[in-house]
Motif scaffolding. Structure first.
Motif, short mmCIF file in Angstrom:
data_model
loop_
_atom_site.label_atom_id
_atom_site.label_comp_id
_atom_site.label_asym_id
_atom_site.label_seq_id
_atom_site.Cartn_x
_atom_site.Cartn_y
_atom_site.Cartn_z
N LEU A 141 0.78 -1.01 -0.14
CA LEU A 141 0.16 -0.03 0.23
C LEU A 141 1.30 1.34 0.23
O LEU A 141 0.70 2.51 -0.97
N ARG A 142 2.06 1.66 0.43
CA ARG A 142 2.61 2.70 0.99
C ARG A 142 3.48 2.58 -0.75
O ARG A 142 3.87 3.64 -0.33
N ALA A 143 3.08 1.25 -1.08
CA ALA A 143 4.13 1.93 -2.76
C ALA A 143 2.93 2.33 -3.90
O ALA A 143 3.40 3.06 -4.03
N LEU A 188 0.34 4.11 -3.12
CA LEU A 188 -0.49 5.27 -2.84
C LEU A 188 0.27 6.30 -3.33
O LEU A 188 -1.04 7.37 -3.78
N PRO A 189 1.40 6.67 -3.24
CA PRO A 189 1.84 8.25 -3.95
C PRO A 189 1.47 8.00 -5.49
O PRO A 189 2.49 8.88 -5.77
N GLU A 190 1.24 6.75 -6.19
CA GLU A 190 1.73 7.13 -7.94
C GLU A 190 -0.31 6.80 -8.23
O GLU A 190 -0.26 7.35 -9.07
N LEU A 191 -1.05 7.41 -7.12
CA LEU A 191 -2.40 7.43 -7.24
C LEU A 191 -2.26 8.99 -7.15
O LEU A 191 -2.44 10.04 -6.79
N ARG A 192 -3.34 9.74 -8.30
CA ARG A 192 -3.62 10.45 -8.71
C ARG A 192 -4.62 11.11 -7.27
O ARG A 192 -4.82 10.46 -5.68
N PRO A 193 -4.04 12.36 -6.92
CA PRO A 193 -4.90 12.66 -5.55
C PRO A 193 -6.40 12.09 -5.24
O PRO A 193 -7.48 12.53 -6.62
N TRP A 224 3.49 -9.00 -1.68
CA TRP A 224 3.71 -9.40 -3.25
C TRP A 224 2.52 -8.11 -3.88
O TRP A 224 1.82 -8.19 -3.52
N LEU A 225 2.53 -8.01 -5.08
CA LEU A 225 2.21 -6.85 -5.28
C LEU A 225 2.14 -6.82 -7.31
O LEU A 225 3.29 -7.26 -7.56
N HIS A 227 2.72 0.13 -12.51
CA HIS A 227 4.08 -1.02 -11.87
C HIS A 227 5.26 0.11 -12.28
O HIS A 227 6.11 0.12 -11.05
N GLU A 228 5.66 0.60 -13.35
CA GLU A 228 5.96 1.14 -13.50
C GLU A 228 6.94 2.13 -13.32
O GLU A 228 7.22 3.11 -12.59
N LEU A 229 5.51 2.99 -11.97
CA LEU A 229 5.68 4.54 -11.24
C LEU A 229 6.73 3.70 -9.95
O LEU A 229 7.01 4.48 -9.17
N ILE A 230 5.72 2.23 -9.76
CA ILE A 230 5.56 2.33 -8.40
C ILE A 230 7.77 1.86 -8.25
O ILE A 230 8.70 2.17 -7.34
N LEU A 231 7.82 1.52 -9.47
CA LEU A 231 9.10 0.08 -10.08
C LEU A 231 9.93 1.63 -9.86
O LEU A 231 11.25 1.41 -8.95
#
Length: 447
Positions: free
Chosen positions: A179-181, A183-188, A308-309, A316-320
């Motif tokens: 979840l921590r990985a 949440l920052p990649e979602l739009r506001p 695992w996520l 996926h690309e943003l998180i990675l």
């Protein structure tokens, strides 16, 4: 209005800040026994936070014995300041975790799985292999060990019906790390979370400065509004135990498409069905819309800290990318050990063994509790949830504590639903301990 100030730049969650400051107000004598506090709704409006923040703080203080909720009247201070106690400053300081109630020796919680002692040799062998393996010289692949991702892809295909390439999997340090990985990649925007639901998920969303919108756990979702994500546990709703019907799954996915939101599927214990075959993963229905989270906490041990996520390609690309920059990743020794447990067939044996134990213990719990409470969902997994009035639930919980067992109240998982009862885990105790706990519970309820 209470004289408190919340610091949104602090790493300490807002509910913890609020609880700490109210606790300090009691200790310094600003609040005294019998003082009535503002309602959670009024205080949330005064502080400019979501009601979930004030409710979680009040729930925490009630559980600690500082406050008491009186039906139809409000929330009151119950603790009395010790005259000789040093008066702490009213500041927002992280507090060290407290130990459990005195005398409690065993937890009937929802997160401790059964560990078959016959499997200990395989467990030790896995860690011996870690000790002789050569660790990476630098930071390893932020996606996780390739061999582990290959093994996970094969297992998820076999047990959850997910056709995955190993490169689509990111190994995490557990569900909340996933979840921590994400949440920052979602739009506001806010995140919908089941109510009652997984407390760590709601707390993680709040920690990232997002509003939590409560989703009644047993209702069909037709509209997500302006939410950017919906967190659900469709295979075994936590903690009510309900399986999300197929029609509700399709309705939620359609609502997510209309809102351009994602569905976060927490698939935490789907392997532990003993009435029917495991329910297929929701991600099978739409890989472009579902973020899939899995964990080894229930099948191995929580302290392994592995999960695992699987996310849609853009996320996926943003998180990675972020994990590469920040050197985020799951611990290499734990990954290496899990790889051995998978390759040796240890994990399959552990799941089969635990499933047999749960299938035997669940009916015993049901037989003991059925005369006094209503089962909230089908018997599955390592716990069952029982609906009954809050006062009766607390009386039974206190009797279990006196006998040396800690049991969770359903109300601690709820934010606005108002549901009450007991959540009885049976994975982390022996058969004899379970019998003693049930005797204490039913004895209190019978009175």
């Amino acid at each position: 209005m209470l004289p408190v100030i919340l610091d949104r730049t602090s790493s300490e969650p807002l509910p913890a800040q609020l609880a700490g400051q109210v606790r300090a107000l009691v200790l310094v004598g600003t609040l005294g026994t019998g003082d009535r506090l503002p309602s959670s709704r009024a205080l949330a409006a005064d502080l400019g936070v979501s009601r979930a923040v004030t409710e979680q703080a009040y729930d925490q203080l009630t559980a600690e014995g500082w406050l008491e909720a009186r039906r139809g009247s409000g929330t009151y201070v119950t603790a009395t300041r010790t005259t000789n106690a040093a008066a702490p400053q009213v500041t927002s300081r992280p507090t060290a975790p407290t130990s459990g109630p005195t005398g409690v020796t065993s937890g009937l919680d929802t997160g401790t799985p059964f560990f078959d002692p016959r499997l200990e040799p395989g467990w030790r062998r896995a860690w011996r292999e870690v000790s002789v393996a050569t660790p990476p010289r630098g930071y390893d692949d932020p996606r996780g060990l390739l061999e582990l991702r290959e093994a996970l892809a094969a297992r998820l295909g076999r047990t959850r019906g997910l056709d995955l390439h190993p490169d689509e999997i990111i190994v995490t340090a557990g569900t909340t790390d996933g979840l921590r990985a994400l949440l920052p990649e979602l739009r506001p925007g806010p995140v919908v979370v089941e109510d009652p639901g997984y407390r760590a998920a709601a707390e993680t969303v709040l920690t990232y400065g997002r509003e939590v919108i409560d989703l009644p756990a047993v209702e069909t979702v037709g509209d997500l509004g302006d939410a950017v994500a919906a967190y659900v546990t469709p295979a075994h709703q936590h903690p009510l135990g309900r399986v999300m019907p197929a029609a509700d799954r399709l309705a939620l996915l359609e609502a997510a498409r209309r809102a351009d939101a994602v569905v976060i599927e927490d698939d935490y214990d789907s392997e532990f069905r003993y009435d029917v075959a495991p329910v297929p993963a929701m991600a099978r229905l739409d890989r472009s819309r579902v973020v899939y989270l899995g964990t080894a906490a229930k099948s191995v041990v929580p302290t392994l800290r592995l999960g695992w996520l699987v996310a849609p390609p853009d996320l996926h690309e943003l998180i990675l990318r972020r994990r590469t920059i920040t050197h985020a990743g799951a611990a290499w020794p734990s990954q290496r050990a899990l790889l051995t447990l998978l390759r040796d067939g240890w994990l399959d044996r552990a799941v089969r063994s635990a499933r047999r134990v749960y299938a035997e213990r669940a009916p015993r719990v049901a037989e003991a509790m059925s005369p006094y409470a209503t089962l909230a969902g089908p018997l599955a997994g390592m716990y069952s949830t029982w609906l009954l009035p809050e006062m009766e639930a607390r009386r039974a919980r206190d009797a279990a504590r006196a006998a040396g067992f800690e049991i969770n109240l359903l109300s601690t998982y709820a934010r606005t639903s108002g549901l009450a009862g007991l959540v009885i885990g049976f994975g982390g105790v022996t058969d004899a301990e379970l019998d003693r706990a049930l005797t204490a519970l039913t004895g209190a309820l019978a009175r």
